[in-house]
Each structure stands twice: as structure tokens, then as C-alpha cells.
Scaffold this active site. Structure first.
Site, short mmCIF file in Angstrom:
data_model
loop_
_atom_site.label_atom_id
_atom_site.label_comp_id
_atom_site.label_asym_id
_atom_site.label_seq_id
_atom_site.Cartn_x
_atom_site.Cartn_y
_atom_site.Cartn_z
N GLU A 1 0.81 -1.20 0.00
CA GLU A 1 0.00 0.00 0.00
C GLU A 1 0.86 1.27 0.00
O GLU A 1 0.61 2.20 -0.75
CB GLU A 1 -0.89 -0.03 1.25
CG GLU A 1 -1.78 1.17 1.40
CD GLU A 1 -3.16 0.90 0.82
OE1 GLU A 1 -3.67 -0.21 1.06
OE2 GLU A 1 -3.69 1.78 0.15
N ASP A 2 1.86 1.32 0.85
CA ASP A 2 2.61 2.56 1.03
C ASP A 2 3.84 2.68 0.15
O ASP A 2 4.26 3.78 -0.17
CB ASP A 2 3.04 2.72 2.49
CG ASP A 2 1.92 3.33 3.31
OD1 ASP A 2 1.42 4.38 2.89
OD2 ASP A 2 1.55 2.74 4.33
#
Ligand code: MN
Length: 501
Positions: free
Chosen positions: A87-88
Site C-alpha cells: 500500500e505505502d
């Protein structure tokens, strides 16, 4: 099993402290895998900071540390370290699978999906969650990591805006904590609730805290003595106590009780309860008898949760007795196994015992059944929301939009069905689709859990009549026909101008 409060963050927490904890119950090669995972995550997050200003890696590190403190299965800890990497840092799951295996990548996939669910009003959110439960029935371990993740986020909530604090805390209180409770994970539930409570109900929090603090300062000495008396009496009767301790009622749970009792606080007998842990079932009942011989029990307050466990699996004997000077004290009697189940619930099944031997993972646990029960419970608590029957979900698949909304569709539905579920216009103007970031043709059958992005061309006028050959939902079919007919009539209208009056 390890006992106590697992969600303290040591001041000097760093990767070495995590590895040290892992070494107490994992094999050297497992610890080595955790070292690799840590380095991998640290590298992936190296340019990012938390709102607190700390390097981002402190977050997955702390979540993994909570799990390690509980001596949870190493793969879950590793997934905890890597949980925000896709996600990051935008690293694809395939990369993670290549480096750390499918099992860990699978858990992270689940977490990433959960992470994308956003709170947009309670009704919509519950709706999403309900569907999410089913979609993730495949792997309960995802929830364990998600709880650890959320607990750390709650602990660092002060760095967010008040609006965000409220949103995250409320969601934790209303959604996450009840799930933890339903899964019998008392430690997680307590932490989720008490960390959220002050952000959601600040005044009530202060009030309840004062009640508990006062009670403790008034009764501490007395309770110490009572504990000693009980211990001695049990020993005299050859009951070996493994542990006797006082447990403070969690603040949010005390708050609930205050509400139920109309704030008549002197009717609450378990602000602090005395817990007696004995070696086996027989000793539980024997200990109960001895305590009742010592002190008279209050009528109707003896609860046998051993013979009749709570719906979440909780087992213990509870009794409330008039102790010396007529003071009222609640006792909770249990075996170490019952204690573990009460604190960890489902998580206890991935726990390693003191010798580092896995008594788990127990593959026979009927998770799906568990989840179906939770599902039912949630449905029962939502009387004011539209009722959806459980069987409605059978043979349905749950598809995620890129922003985390969940759309349910029949099996083998296609991106076009999905597009029409989102909006008629999205369907009509759809020109392509991505499934899990891969371009696909519009007739590709969707699979449970896919993340689907629809590409639209705003200038497009008609849906394609060929779509009628493969769409699976009636609503898509109807809408396609409608659009085609409309366009036909429009075209006719153009040809035959309306009669002038
Ligand atoms: Mn996270």
C-alpha cells in the site's frame, strides 16, 4: 502462555528488541526470516514518515512487536512487519510472494484490502464490513494483524486532526472491538476500546476513570488481604493456585456497565475482580466450593460459564461473595487454558507455548462457521438497516473498487456487471477494465476479492450490444437494453422532427 499487557511500547523499541523477543520462542532460521523482512520493510518505507515525525518503519515494527510479545506464529509476525509495504511503498504482492512465500503474501493481500475500506457514514460502512467478513473468511490471521496495526494507530492518534481522531476511534470502538470480542480476543478488545474511548466520549471517559481510580485507591489494601485469605484457604484444602491476581475492569466496559446500572456505581461489583487460576476443571469447582464456604455468595450471581460458555467461547466460574465486613467481591475462577482463550481467543490458536513449541496452527478450526456466526450477530444488531438474509450471500462474490468499496455480484460476473453496479453511466461509458492492476477484456469472469477498476470514456455514447452476450446480472442487461433503446429513439427523433404546433 505469556500474560499481561502486551501493548506497551518500550521506549527503546528497535528491531533488535523485536528479534530478541522472537529468539525466546522461534528457531534461528525463523528469526533470520524476520530479520530479512524487517530490512525489506525498512528499505521500502525509507523515505516515509509517520504523522508523529518518526520514520514510517516504526509502525510495522511496533505492530510486529505486539504480536511477538504474545508469542504468535512467526509468519503472522513477518506479515505484520510487511503489512504496509504494498500500500505505502507500491511494491507488488508478487514481489513479496517471491521473497517471503505465498502464505505471508496472502495475509498481506488481505490486510491491504481491509486497509482500503474507508468509513463513509455508518450504514455504508457496516454494509461494507459485512461483505468484507465473508470475503476474508479464508484467513482469520489477517484480523490478528489488523488489530495490532489498529492498536498502534490508536496509540499514535494524537498526531492527527480531531476529525480523523474521532473517525478512527469510533470505527475501532464500533466495528473492530466488537469483532475482537466476538472472536474471544479479550486483550485486543480491551485495548481497542480503552484506547478509543477518550476520543469518542471524552467526558464520560474522565468520569469513569475517576470512578475506577477512586475505587482502587479505596479498596486496594482490602482486596490484597482478601486475595491472601483466599489463597491460604485454597492451599489448606490442597488446591494449588497457579495465579491469583486482581483484574481492573476495562474503562469502556465499566462505562457500559454504568449505563446499564444507571450510574448506580455501588451496584457494580466487578470494578476489580479477583482472578483465581487453578490447574484443572475439577479444581475450578472445588475452589468455588471453598470460596463459598469461606464467604456467603450473593443470590443469583453464580455463573457457570464452564458448563455454558459465552457465545465467544469464554469460560470461567464467576461468583460474587460477601467478604469480611460485608464488602462485596467478585471472583473469577479458571484454568490456564481458559485464561489463554479468554485473552487471545482465536489468536491463541497461533500461539507458541513457553518451550517454543507450536501447539498450533490448528488447521481444523472452523473459521467459516465462526464468521457465519459473527455475521448473524451483526445482522441481528442492525434492525434499522435493511435486512439481508444470510443465504443472499451464497454464490455471491465480493469485488472491491480501487477506493475500497465492496460490490457484491453473482459468480462469474464480469467487469461490465461491476461497472453497472457502480453507476449506470459508468456502465454505459465503460471502455476497459483492470483486475488487480492488470488490463483485462470486459468479459473476464471476476473472482472473489478482485480489485476492479473501470476505465471510462466520457464521450462514449452507447454501450456495446455484444455485452448482452456475457453479462450475468439482470440489472446490467436491463440498463444496456435501455441505453440502446434510448439511443434508438433519440436517433428516430432526430430523423422525424416533432410536429410543430
Ligand atoms: Mn498499518
Amino acid at each position: 502462555m505469556k500474560r499481561g499487557w502486551f501493548f506497551e511500547i518500550p521506549k527503546n523499541l528497535d528491531a533488535n528488541l523485536l528479534f530478541k523477543e522472537l529468539k525466546t520462542y522461534c528457531s534461528p532460521s525463523d528469526v533470520e526470516r524476520a530479520v530479512l523482512a524487517y530490512d525489506y520493510a525498512a528499505e521500502a518505507h525509507k523515505d516515509k514518515k509517520r504523522y508523529s515525525g518518526e520514520p514510517y518503519i516504526t509502525h510495522p515494527l511496533t505492530a510486529a512487536y505486539f504480536l511477538a510479545k504474545m508469542h504468535i506464529d512467526i509468519n503472522i509476525v513477518i506479515a505484520g512487519l510487511l503489512h504496509d509495504v504494498p500500500e505505502d511503498a507500491g511494491i507488488p504482492l508478487e514481489e513479496i510472494a517471491k521473497n517471503f512465500g505465498d502464505d505471508i503474501a496472502g495475509m498481506i493481500k488481505g490486510i491491504t484490502k481491509l486497509g482500503k475500506l474507508k468509513y463513509r457514514g455508518l450504514e455504508r460502512y457496516i454494509e461494507n464490513l459485512r461483505k468484507m467478513f465473508l470475503a476474508m473468511a479464508e484467513d482469520m490471521r489477517v484480523m490478528i494483524i489488523k488489530f495490532a496495526d489498529r492498536i498502534h494507530n490508536l496509540k499514535t492518534l494524537e498526531f492527527h486532526t480531531p476529525a480523523k481522531q474521532y473517525r478512527i476511534a469510533k470505527e475501532s470502538l464500533e466495528i473492530y472491538a466488537p469483532i475482537a470480542n466476538r472472536l474471544g480476543m479479550g486483550e485486543f478488545k480491551g485495548a481497542l476500546e480503552d484506547l478509543s474511548f477518550p476520543y469518542v466520549y471524552p467526558e464520560e471517559y474522565a468520569r469513569v476513570k475517576k470512578i475506577r481510580d477512586n475505587f482502587i485507591s479505596e479498596s486496594e489494601e482490602y482486596l490484597e488481604q482478601t486475595m491472601e485469605t483466599a489463597k491460604k484457604e485454597l492451599a489448606k484444602n490442597n488446591i494449588q493456585t497457579i495465579d491469583v491476581h486482581g483484574r481492573k475492569k476495562q474503562l469502556y466496559s465499566l462505562y457500559q456497565k454504568c449505563l446499564a446500572k444507571n450510574w448506580m456505581v455501588d451496584q457494580i461489583y466487578d470494578i476489580v475482580a479477583l482472578r483465581v487460576v487453578v490447574k484443572d476443571l475439577g479444581d475450578c469447582y472445588a475452589a468455588l466450593g471453598i470460596i463459598h464456604k469461606l464467604w456467603r455468595p450473593l443470590k443469583g450471581r453464580i455463573k457457570d460459564y464452564i458448563a455454558q460458555p459465552k457465545p465467544n467461547g469464554y469460560q470461567s466460574l464467576h461468583t460474587t461473595v460477601f467478604c469480611d465486613d460485608g464488602k462485596i467481591v467478585e471472583f473469577q475462577i479458571r484454568t490456564p487454558e481458559m485464561h489463554d482463550e479468554a485473552e487471545y481467543g482465536i489468536a491463541a490458536h497461533w500461539h507458541y507455548d513457553e518451550k517454543g513449541k507450536a501447539k498450533i496452527p490448528n488447521r481444523d478450526i472452523p473459521w467459516a462457521k465462526e464468521l457465519a456466526k459473527i455475521q448473524k450477530e451483526i445482522l441481528n444488531n442492525m434492525s434499522d438497516l435493511e435486512n439481508l438474509k444470510l443465504d443472499f450471500f451464497q454464490n455471491r462474490i465480493f469485488i472491491f473498487t480501487p477506493v475500497g468499496d465492496v460490490i457484491d455480484l453473482p459468480e462469474n460476473a464480469t467487469p461490465v456487471d461491476f461497472a453497472y453496479q457502480i453507476h449506470t453511466d459508468v456502465g454505459n461509458k465503460c471502455i476497459g477494465a483492470k483486475i488487480n492492476d492488470q488490463m483485462v477484456s470486459l468479459d473476464t469472469p471476476l473472482k472473489n476479492g478482485d480489485v476492479v477498476e473501470i476505465l471510462v470514456d466520457r464521450t462514449r455514447k452507447n454501450p456495446n450490444s455484444d455485452w448482452l452476450e456475457f453479462v450475468k446480472t439482470n440489472s446490467a442487461k436491463t440498463k444496456i437494453k435501455e441505453a440502446l433503446n434510448n439511443n434508438k429513439t433519440n436517433w428516430l427523433k432526430k430523423l422525424i422532427p416533432p410536429l410543430k404546433k
